[in-house]
Design a protein around this motif. Sequence first.
Motif, mmCIF file in Angstrom:
data_model
loop_
_atom_site.group_PDB
_atom_site.id
_atom_site.type_symbol
_atom_site.label_atom_id
_atom_site.label_comp_id
_atom_site.label_asym_id
_atom_site.label_seq_id
_atom_site.Cartn_x
_atom_site.Cartn_y
_atom_site.Cartn_z
ATOM 1 N N UNK A 170 -5.647 -66.108 -16.724
ATOM 2 C CA UNK A 170 -5.365 -64.875 -16.568
ATOM 3 C C UNK A 170 -5.365 -64.156 -15.172
ATOM 4 N N UNK A 171 -4.365 -63.267 -14.938
ATOM 5 C CA UNK A 171 -4.148 -62.477 -13.477
ATOM 6 C C UNK A 171 -5.398 -61.507 -13.455
ATOM 7 N N UNK A 172 -5.695 -61.310 -12.260
ATOM 8 C CA UNK A 172 -6.516 -60.363 -11.842
ATOM 9 C C UNK A 172 -6.494 -58.886 -12.652
ATOM 10 N N UNK A 173 -5.170 -58.391 -12.586
ATOM 11 C CA UNK A 173 -4.812 -57.250 -13.173
ATOM 12 C C UNK A 173 -5.357 -57.206 -14.664
ATOM 13 N N UNK A 174 -5.241 -58.465 -15.466
ATOM 14 C CA UNK A 174 -5.445 -58.363 -16.888
ATOM 15 C C UNK A 174 -6.840 -58.699 -17.046
ATOM 16 N N UNK A 175 -7.749 -59.002 -16.401
ATOM 17 C CA UNK A 175 -8.796 -59.399 -16.653
ATOM 18 C C UNK A 175 -9.975 -58.195 -17.325
ATOM 19 N N UNK A 176 -9.677 -57.102 -16.997
ATOM 20 C CA UNK A 176 -10.477 -55.957 -17.566
ATOM 21 C C UNK A 176 -10.155 -55.787 -19.057
ATOM 22 N N UNK A 177 -8.890 -56.366 -19.562
ATOM 23 C CA UNK A 177 -8.623 -56.030 -20.848
ATOM 24 C C UNK A 177 -9.529 -56.876 -21.897
ATOM 25 N N UNK A 178 -10.214 -57.569 -21.083
ATOM 26 C CA UNK A 178 -11.545 -58.284 -22.257
ATOM 27 C C UNK A 178 -12.464 -57.403 -23.084
#
Length: 401
Positions: A213-221
Amino acid sequence: MASLEWGPWMEHRPLSLSLPLSLSLFLLLAVVDGTSDSLSWDESGYILYCPCMGRFGNQADHFLGALAFAKMLNRTLVVPPWVVYRHHTPPYTNAHVPYSEYFRLDRVLDFHRAVSMERFMGELAPRHWPPGRRVAYCFTAAAQRSADRSSCPMKDGNPFGPFWDHFGVDFDRSELLSGIAFSSNYKSQWIERYPAASHPVLALPGAPAQFPVIREHVDLQRYVEWDRRFAETVEREMENLLPRPYLAIHLRVGEDWRKACEMVRDGSVGPHLMASPQCVGYDRDKARTLTLPMCLPSPSLIASTVATWARAISARAVYIATDSEPHTRHVQAAVGTQVRVIHREATLPQTDLYVLSQSDHFIGNCVSSFTAFVKRHRDVHSLPSSFFGLDDPLPSHTDEL
């Protein structure tokens, strides 16, 4: 060393492992996933994909990317089941476990529109995406693998064929993609070339996402939240078997993993190997060195790291999650007999994931996507984590600032 057995919840099996898809199952899943309102067709279109790369950790990474892609195009995400490989367990066929068996689908809706694939196929597809109107979308390079070199190989091999067969899907024609990618840089091209009016369902052979997963999408966790019933069941068992504070560790030390880590040893791979960006940094040019102990910690390193953190949190127990050698003897010697050491070959990997995610401190493997799932969960809940071979991981969102 304590030898503990988990309770009857370990025998829990999702219905989808054995039952054929039917209207009754669709209705049951509608209640289970927390989205029991009747469905109406989304004129903005849908994203549909096969989670066909790797085991759970990889599929979870791809899910976050797919969710971001669906929001970018303002299409509803059709959430696929988890593909579970049962190569060594009868009946030796893949299982397809609904997303909501372990996680709350309604929590995903706080970020963007989504519907389970079970409900989509049961309630919407018969009318709006029936046989005869099912178009496959794939890149031109993928189509080169097909016999006519112009059709998407949507069902070639495992897990692709079994996945689509599980839902009774055959494709009627193919739309080949070129000069485009899943990156946000191509948002306008996707919208202009594939408007929902003429391309209502973008059915893809794999996730519209990168791995890891790319850095920009990590917070979608933060939108991947444990199902309450599943969590409560595990919590009841943990209450007596796993006293707090407890330290949880994830070990990847099996033979297949050793072979992968040989690339680190011989220098044939740079800092980015599988999920390693989570601890070396996402910018390859600025990433720190990926070392062999970070990929394959030795028994002595495992023992010393566990001993350090067990003392730091005054642990009363250490929980070991692994799909290979647990090194319980080394760990027990390191922490002493007054600390309970627990290892159980969990029937469901999600039970390990839950226990790891709720620990007072977690130590994971830098390169593992299984660890990465736990680390992301803990990050969004401000829980402490570290890695074998690296106790000072780079900050999650500031490593390239």
